[in-house]
Design a protein around this motif. Structure first.
Motif, PDB file in Angstrom:
ATOM      1  N   SER A   1      -1.168  28.848 -16.852  1.00 19.57           N
ATOM      2  CA  SER A   1      -2.142  28.704 -15.761  1.00 19.57           C
ATOM      3  C   SER A   1      -1.516  28.052 -14.530  1.00 19.57           C
ATOM      4  N   SER A   2      -0.609  27.100 -14.728  1.00 14.33           N
ATOM      5  CA  SER A   2       0.009  26.431 -13.590  1.00 14.33           C
ATOM      6  C   SER A   2       1.008  27.323 -12.864  1.00 14.33           C
ATOM      7  N   CYS A   3       1.449  28.394 -13.524  1.00 10.75           N
ATOM      8  CA  CYS A   3       2.305  29.374 -12.849  1.00 10.75           C
ATOM      9  C   CYS A   3       1.488  30.273 -11.923  1.00 10.75           C
ATOM     10  N   GLY A   4       0.175  30.248 -12.049  1.00 14.11           N
ATOM     11  CA  GLY A   4      -0.682  31.142 -11.280  1.00 14.11           C
ATOM     12  C   GLY A   4      -0.417  31.142  -9.786  1.00 14.11           C
ATOM     13  N   PRO A   5      -0.387  29.971  -9.119  1.00 15.51           N
ATOM     14  CA  PRO A   5      -0.130  29.977  -7.667  1.00 15.51           C
ATOM     15  C   PRO A   5       1.202  30.613  -7.291  1.00 15.51           C
TER      16      PRO A   5
ATOM     17  N   LEU B   1      -8.026  28.462  -2.763  1.00  9.67           N
ATOM     18  CA  LEU B   1      -9.356  28.574  -3.369  1.00  9.67           C
ATOM     19  C   LEU B   1      -9.265  28.766  -4.875  1.00  9.67           C
ATOM     20  N   GLY B   2      -8.286  29.552  -5.315  1.00  6.87           N
ATOM     21  CA  GLY B   2      -8.138  29.762  -6.756  1.00  6.87           C
ATOM     22  C   GLY B   2      -7.752  28.496  -7.491  1.00  6.87           C
ATOM     23  N   SER B   3      -6.814  27.734  -6.925  1.00  2.66           N
ATOM     24  CA  SER B   3      -6.405  26.471  -7.553  1.00  2.66           C
ATOM     25  C   SER B   3      -7.566  25.486  -7.575  1.00  2.66           C
ATOM     26  N   ALA B   4      -8.287  25.395  -6.466  1.00  2.00           N
ATOM     27  CA  ALA B   4      -9.420  24.473  -6.392  1.00  2.00           C
ATOM     28  C   ALA B   4     -10.506  24.868  -7.375  1.00  2.00           C
TER      29      ALA B   4
ATOM     30  N   LEU C   1     -10.006  35.614  -6.365  1.00  2.00           N
ATOM     31  CA  LEU C   1      -9.586  36.825  -7.062  1.00  2.00           C
ATOM     32  C   LEU C   1      -9.812  38.068  -6.205  1.00  2.00           C
ATOM     33  N   GLY C   2     -10.893  38.065  -5.439  1.00  2.00           N
ATOM     34  CA  GLY C   2     -11.121  39.174  -4.520  1.00  2.00           C
ATOM     35  C   GLY C   2     -10.012  39.276  -3.478  1.00  2.00           C
ATOM     36  N   MET C   3      -9.587  38.132  -2.951  1.00  2.00           N
ATOM     37  CA  MET C   3      -8.481  38.134  -1.989  1.00  2.00           C
ATOM     38  C   MET C   3      -7.190  38.598  -2.656  1.00  2.00           C
TER      39      MET C   3
END
Length: 297
Positions: free
Chosen positions: A152-156, A65-68, A115-117
């Motif tokens: 940002s791409s390191c986020g997942p 969900l965050g990536s999407a 973010l909640g998850m």
């Protein structure tokens, strides 16, 4: 003979399906799937292939969900440039298939849920996700975009790792370095392939301006750097022959493609290098890590 009007149910179904597809397409499904794959495979590696099922599903959904949502928000921010480019003018926002207000609400809702998850998983996972989201939204189409995009791409990867292991290790650092080196290579090869299209749209940043001669060689250097990181991952991560053979092979293919592009910088060779960077390279590298662990037992 008079033409037959579509049945009422069919007339309602077609626009509804198009509208539903627009909500999916605005999220950049291919890019979202690649980013999510990185996060899912990272979670498996971080836990030694033994994550708690419930926690893995929560972390995997947060990454998805965050990536999407982040991809959708960047589509909202870039819709003006997209409308001026031949390559992107058919996207749902420039084409008017989805209104900006609906897209903003939809994508913001997805990121807020993610973010909640992440917060429920661990505060470090939340912090990593929030940082990645912020870096994806600021300074769009400027010289800083490529560096912020590396974060940002390191986020997942960060969210998935911290969800299970809230610690910084050499393996975590190498995974982050892999993504950070990959982002400018991925973006620059695309920009070199569609240089004239970007310039017509008013985007005039590196490597479109004065960097078109040096950028192909920088791309080759990045490809070599990625191959070195793959070797370091195999050594420090303790991965076996499957990872070494598969990741090494795609790394060498990427180096060869970038070498050819550097020696003869044409749009055709640039787009070939770009296509190799995504699933053929990054997808294979992340998939090979847990597969190697599983086969090696």
């Amino acid at each position: 003979m008079p033409t037959l009007a579509p049945a009422p149910a069919e007339a309602q179904r077609i626009p509804l399906l198009r509208r539903a597809m627009a909500y999916i397409q605005v999220l950049k499904p291919r890019e979202t799937l690649l980013l999510s794959l990185m996060g899912w495979m990272t979670a498996l590696v971080a836990t030694g292939l033994h994550p708690s099922l419930g926690r893995f599903l929560l972390a995997g959904t947060a990454v998805l969900l965050g990536s999407a949502g982040a991809n959708g928000l960047t589509n909202c921010l870039d819709r003006g440039v997209d409308a001026r480019m031949r390559r992107t003018r058919g996207r749902v926002l420039p084409a008017g298939l989805l209104g900006p207000a609906q897209a903003w609400v939809w994508c913001a809702g997805l990121t807020a849920t993610a973010l909640g998850m992440a917060w429920a998983l661990h505060p470090w996972a939340f912090g990593a996700g929030a940082l990645a989201l912020a870096c994806s939204l600021v300074a769009r189409k400027t010289w800083a975009t490529h560096f912020l995009g590396a974060v940002s791409s390191c986020g997942p990867v960060w969210v998935a790792w911290f969800a299970f292991r809230p610690e910084v290790t050499p393996l975590f650092g190498l995974l982050s370095l892999l993504v950070a080196l990959w982002v400018p290579l991925h973006v620059w090869t695309l920009m070199l392939a569609y240089r004239e299209d970007y310039l017509r749209a008013g985007v005039n940043i590196f490597p479109l301006d004065k960097g078109q001669r040096v950028a192909p060689w920088l791309c080759f250097a990045l490809a070599v750097g990625l191959l070195v990181v793959v070797g370091a991952l195999a050594w420090i991560g303790g991965f076996g022959p499957l990872f070494g053979a598969s990741a090494g092979a795609v790394g060498l293919l990427l180096c060869l493609a970038c070498w050819r592009m550097a020696r003869s910088p044409t749009p055709a060779l640039a787009i070939r290098s770009f296509r190799l960077t995504a699933y053929p390279f990054l997808g294979v590298v992340f998939l090979a890590m847990p597969l190697d662990r599983w086969i090696g037992g």
